[in-house]
Design an enzyme around this catalytic site. Sequence first.
Site, PDB file in Angstrom:
ATOM      1  CD  GLU A  38       9.930   1.626  10.646  1.00 14.47           C
ATOM      2  OE1 GLU A  38       9.902   2.587   9.870  1.00 14.47           O
ATOM      3  OE2 GLU A  38       9.693   0.458  10.290  1.00 14.47           O
TER       4      GLU A  38
ATOM      5  CG  LEU B 229       8.413   2.138   4.916  1.00 15.57           C
ATOM      6  CD1 LEU B 229       8.307   1.013   3.905  1.00 15.57           C
ATOM      7  CD2 LEU B 229       7.068   2.807   5.116  1.00 15.57           C
TER       8      LEU B 229
ATOM      9  CE  LYS C 174       3.244   3.181   3.059  1.00 18.22           C
ATOM     10  NZ  LYS C 174       3.340   3.213   4.527  1.00 18.22           N
TER      11      LYS C 174
ATOM     12  CE1 TYR D  92       1.145  -0.310   4.356  1.00 17.98           C
ATOM     13  CE2 TYR D  92       0.108   1.845   4.374  1.00 17.98           C
ATOM     14  CZ  TYR D  92       0.932   0.911   4.962  1.00 17.98           C
ATOM     15  OH  TYR D  92       1.535   1.196   6.155  1.00 17.98           O
TER      16      TYR D  92
HETATM   17  N1  PMP Z   1       7.729   3.732   8.922  1.00 14.38           N
HETATM   18  C1  PMP Z   1       6.534   3.112   8.961  1.00 14.38           C
HETATM   19  C2  PMP Z   1       6.441   1.774   9.614  1.00 14.38           C
HETATM   20  C3  PMP Z   1       5.402   3.727   8.400  1.00 14.38           C
HETATM   21  O1  PMP Z   1       4.196   3.086   8.405  1.00 14.38           O
HETATM   22  C4  PMP Z   1       5.526   5.010   7.825  1.00 14.38           C
HETATM   23  C5  PMP Z   1       4.314   5.719   7.276  1.00 14.38           C
HETATM   24  N2  PMP Z   1       3.995   5.253   6.003  1.00 14.38           N
HETATM   25  C6  PMP Z   1       6.788   5.623   7.799  1.00 14.38           C
HETATM   26  C7  PMP Z   1       7.874   4.954   8.369  1.00 14.38           C
HETATM   27  C8  PMP Z   1       6.993   6.975   7.181  1.00 14.38           C
HETATM   28  O2  PMP Z   1       6.851   6.903   5.780  1.00 14.38           O
HETATM   29  P1  PMP Z   1       6.368   8.146   4.922  1.00 14.38           P
HETATM   30  O3  PMP Z   1       7.316   9.261   5.191  1.00 14.38           O
HETATM   31  O4  PMP Z   1       6.466   7.651   3.512  1.00 14.38           O
HETATM   32  O5  PMP Z   1       4.970   8.444   5.327  1.00 14.38           O
END
Ligand code: PMP
Length: 306
Positions: A192, A216, A160, A39
């Site tokens: 994270e 991620l 993701k 996603y």
């Molecule tokens: N880590 C995780 C586990 C997340 O779910 C997200 C949010 N999508 C992020 C980091 C931050 O990613 P982004 O800057 O693309 O929103």
Amino acid sequence: MTHAEDWNPTVYLNGEWGLLSEARIPVLDRGFIFGDGIYEVVPLYAQADGARLPFRLTQHLARLERSLGKIRIDNPFDDAGWRALIDRAIQENAGPGDALVYIQVTRGVAKRRGHAFPAGITPTAFVMVGQLAFPTDAARARGGVAVTAEDKRWLNCDIKSTSLLGNVLMAQYAAENDALETIQLRDGLLTEGSSSNIWIVKGGVLLGAPRGPRILEGIRYSLIEELAREAGIAFEERDITEAELRSADEIMMSSATKEVMPLTTLDGKSVGDGRPGAVYAALFDAYQRAKAREFELIRNRAKQGA
Ligand code: PMP
């Protein structure tokens, strides 16, 4: 934008447009049975002329392609195809306020339940506009509360995936502790948040956990690097120990829906002096400038194309 409980957008599902409340997938969809899907969440910013513009869409579509590739699902659309669907989803759900686009692709509907990939299967594709309220100025001025927990997820966190049980449990842990986010640690090192990347400041240097399978890579990861450079803030991508986290001068989170947001309490203790710090303030300002530049670019391209 208010979080109306009767939010019922017009959504795209496998070639058709219809109300969210009417959208259906077969029970043997691999997303339902195995969480076998990918996603993306793209923020949409309301503009003075009533339009809603995506931020960093190119990068989100590139990550979608990478995630799909890593679990060997064929991307059902190229970039132009996704952009056309996203544009239509925005038009179909025109209204005031900021919003988000949610995109999901699963491996598709199997004929029977079995773990290995079924042959000749067509991916399921879904696009939905969702409601979004970015943190208020008051929430930013206070800063958020964070708690810590052991990271118990698998070691493909760079994908993701819609298999989000580990993240769901961490988000629930935050909710039950009146916290905005759970910061995860694996083997004594910061990974994270449940749905965000985490940044700390030590002695004026901004630190981010290494990119790789343990986190991620948020679309905001490279962005924060760019913003730090622009603001003259030193940045290091390296392992961050639990002790460094607990003695940080500043802690912040980043995500599509929070932008960059200060975390001023960690496990019940103040972070630094308990107020959002100078590095956060500089990154937040640089973030707003980056948005303004990108929206200007989108408007100019649209004018040239028109
Ligand atoms: N880590 C995780 C586990 C997340 O779910 C997200 C949010 N999508 C992020 C980091 C931050 O990613 P982004 O800057 O693309 O929103």
